[in-house]
Design a protein around this motif. Structure first.
Motif, short mmCIF file in Angstrom:
data_model
loop_
_atom_site.label_atom_id
_atom_site.label_comp_id
_atom_site.label_asym_id
_atom_site.label_seq_id
_atom_site.Cartn_x
_atom_site.Cartn_y
_atom_site.Cartn_z
N SER A 167 24.82 38.57 36.48
CA SER A 167 23.70 38.63 35.55
C SER A 167 23.00 37.27 35.51
CB SER A 167 24.18 39.02 34.16
OG SER A 167 24.80 40.28 34.18
N PRO A 168 21.76 37.22 35.02
CA PRO A 168 21.03 35.94 35.01
C PRO A 168 21.81 34.79 34.36
CG PRO A 168 19.57 37.73 34.43
CD PRO A 168 20.93 38.33 34.52
N ASN A 169 22.54 35.09 33.31
CA ASN A 169 23.32 34.04 32.64
C ASN A 169 24.81 34.39 32.60
OD1 ASN A 169 21.03 32.31 31.57
ND2 ASN A 169 20.49 34.29 30.68
N GLY A 170 25.23 35.24 33.54
CA GLY A 170 26.60 35.73 33.52
C GLY A 170 27.55 34.94 34.41
N ALA A 171 28.68 35.57 34.71
CA ALA A 171 29.70 34.93 35.54
C ALA A 171 30.52 36.01 36.25
CB ALA A 171 30.62 34.05 34.69
N GLU A 172 30.62 35.88 37.56
CA GLU A 172 31.42 36.81 38.34
C GLU A 172 32.52 36.02 39.07
OE1 GLU A 172 31.80 39.96 38.71
OE2 GLU A 172 30.07 40.93 37.78
N ASP A 173 33.06 36.59 40.14
CA ASP A 173 34.23 36.01 40.80
C ASP A 173 34.03 34.56 41.25
OD1 ASP A 173 35.63 38.31 40.42
OD2 ASP A 173 35.43 39.06 42.47
N ASP A 174 32.82 34.23 41.72
CA ASP A 174 32.59 32.87 42.20
C ASP A 174 32.84 31.84 41.11
OD1 ASP A 174 31.96 33.89 44.64
OD2 ASP A 174 29.79 33.75 44.39
N TYR A 175 32.46 32.16 39.88
CA TYR A 175 32.66 31.22 38.77
C TYR A 175 34.15 31.04 38.48
CZ TYR A 175 32.79 29.46 33.97
OH TYR A 175 33.07 28.73 32.85
N TYR A 176 34.87 32.14 38.40
CA TYR A 176 36.29 32.07 38.02
C TYR A 176 37.16 31.53 39.16
CZ TYR A 176 34.66 34.90 34.12
OH TYR A 176 33.98 35.35 33.02
N ALA A 177 36.71 31.71 40.41
CA ALA A 177 37.48 31.20 41.55
C ALA A 177 37.50 29.69 41.57
CB ALA A 177 36.89 31.74 42.85
N ALA A 178 36.52 29.04 40.94
CA ALA A 178 36.47 27.58 40.92
C ALA A 178 37.31 26.98 39.80
CB ALA A 178 35.02 27.13 40.76
N LEU A 179 37.89 27.82 38.95
CA LEU A 179 38.71 27.32 37.86
C LEU A 179 40.13 27.04 38.34
CD1 LEU A 179 37.59 29.77 35.00
CD2 LEU A 179 36.68 27.49 35.52
N SER A 180 40.88 26.36 37.53
CA SER A 180 42.29 26.09 37.84
C SER A 180 43.14 26.47 36.61
CB SER A 180 42.50 24.61 38.18
OG SER A 180 43.85 24.37 38.50
N PRO A 181 43.95 27.50 36.75
CA PRO A 181 44.14 28.35 37.93
C PRO A 181 42.98 29.31 38.13
CG PRO A 181 45.43 29.20 36.11
CD PRO A 181 44.83 27.91 35.62
N ALA A 182 42.76 29.71 39.35
CA ALA A 182 41.66 30.61 39.68
C ALA A 182 42.06 32.05 39.40
CB ALA A 182 41.29 30.44 41.15
N TYR A 183 41.09 32.86 39.05
CA TYR A 183 41.32 34.30 38.88
C TYR A 183 40.01 35.02 39.10
CZ TYR A 183 39.77 33.03 34.11
OH TYR A 183 39.09 32.53 33.03
N ARG A 184 40.03 36.36 38.97
CA ARG A 184 38.86 37.16 39.25
C ARG A 184 38.48 37.98 38.01
NH1 ARG A 184 40.13 40.29 44.78
NH2 ARG A 184 37.92 40.85 44.52
N THR A 185 37.26 38.49 38.01
CA THR A 185 36.83 39.35 36.91
C THR A 185 37.59 40.67 36.96
OG1 THR A 185 35.03 40.16 38.29
CG2 THR A 185 34.53 38.37 36.78
#
Length: 340
Positions: free
Chosen positions: A176-194
């Motif tokens: 979404s225009p201001n949302g977050a999908e897998d790419d956002y969460y994959a950069a976190l530590s620990p990484a995970y998915r939507t």
């Protein structure tokens, strides 16, 4: 013949005494160890027995809640205007009941359709060229976020959270225009998915982008995830904070705290005849077009939260059950328990 005698009779008697003392010490140690083990075994089984007893009382509270919900349904069948409101038997305040063998038990029911259903955010509005449109459910959630006490979230911050929750729930991976999908969460530590599915628990919010611990603590009491398919908000049971999320379709600002309190007071003293009477309340006069909001509202409820607590022999336990009332049957969709 001569009888031979020991030249050290005193030493033999001393050795025998030492051996006897050692045997006594070993036996005493074994007895103490066995006694300690027996006490632990006895206490462990006593705890299990008490836990089973308290759990049986809590399941009994669930059965009592089922009876109350079915009695209310039967009464509604003969009512001129069937509805679920806070004057009915299931909505009465919790009262402690004394148990036969000592201790007490109490329980209360809350209408989950008096909360905002997070899974409604999976239905996102289509985006037009050069603009961001919001579905009626998204607008309601944006208002609710801004109505949270002590947080003072801006409209922009509320939009960020709304789109992030929608991306967490919807089945696609389009951001979404201001949302977050897998790419956002994959950069976190620990990484995970939507999850890309409806939420199974409100606690999933803690994994969603832009939802801080403070936002989660403030929002959790006013939202739910039951049912997976969105159900209307019950105007007769929704608390003031949730009522603040109702406004004209073009307005993303919540009702004021005083306006929500006025709605609650009117409901307590006079009551709303129906949805039309609710939307014609003076609070909404001059707000604009409320037709879009009408589709989000209802007067009946099918999902309830039971909070039951029991104490026996100073052992306190709680049970939380999500109950669904459908036709003339009540089903426990989820249970959680714990001790204090």
């Amino acid at each position: 013949m001569r009888c031979s005698r020991s030249r050290f009779p005193g030493r033999q008697r001393g050795a025998a005494l030492i051996v006897a003392l050692l045997v006594f010490a070993v036996c005493a140690a074994l007895v103490v160890a066995m006694r300690g083990e027996f006490q632990r075994y006895f206490q462990r089984n006593a705890n299990l027995l008490l836990a089973e007893q308290v759990n049986a009382y809590l399941r009994g509270a669930e059965q009592l809640a089922t009876v109350a919900l079915l009695v209310d349904r039967d009464r509604d069948k003969t009512a001129e205007r069937p509805r679920d409101d806070l004057t009915e038997i299931w909505a009465q305040p919790a009262q402690p009941y004394a148990l036969d063998n000592g201790g007490w038990m109490q329980g209360s029911l809350e209408d989950l359709q008096g909360r905002f259903n997070l899974n409604a955010l999976a239905q996102q509005a289509q985006e037009g060229p050069g603009e961001i449109r919001f579905s009626p459910e998204q607008k309601q959630f944006i208002r609710l976020l801004q109505a949270l006490d002590d947080l003072e979230l801006s409209e922009y911050e509320a939009i960020l959270i709304t789109h992030a929750v929608g991306d967490w729930i919807d089945a696609d991976r389009r951001v979404s225009p201001n949302g977050a999908e897998d790419d956002y969460y994959a950069a976190l530590s620990p990484a995970y998915r939507t999850a890309n599915r409806p939420m199974a628990s409100v606690s999933e919010l803690r994994a969603v982008a832009n939802v801080t611990p403070e936002v989660y603590q403030a929002l959790a009491p006013w939202v739910t995830v039951w049912p997976a398919d969105p159900a209307p908000l019950n105007i007769h049971t929704a608390p003031a904070t949730v009522l603040r999320s109702i406004n004209a379709k073009e307005n993303l600002s919540p009702l004021s705290e005083d306006e929500a309190i006025a709605l609650v007071e009117y409901r307590r003293e006079t009551g709303f005849v129906d949805k039309r009477d609710f939307l014609e309340n003076p609070v909404f006069q001059g707000k604009g077009d409320m037709e879009e909001v009408a589709g989000l509202l209802g007067e009946r409820s099918a999902y309830f939260l039971l909070r039951a607590e029991a104490e026996v022999a100073d052992r306190n336990m709680r049970l939380y059950s999500v109950l669904e009332r459908r036709n003339r049957a009540v089903t426990a969709l989820a249970r959680a328990s714990g001790s204090l």
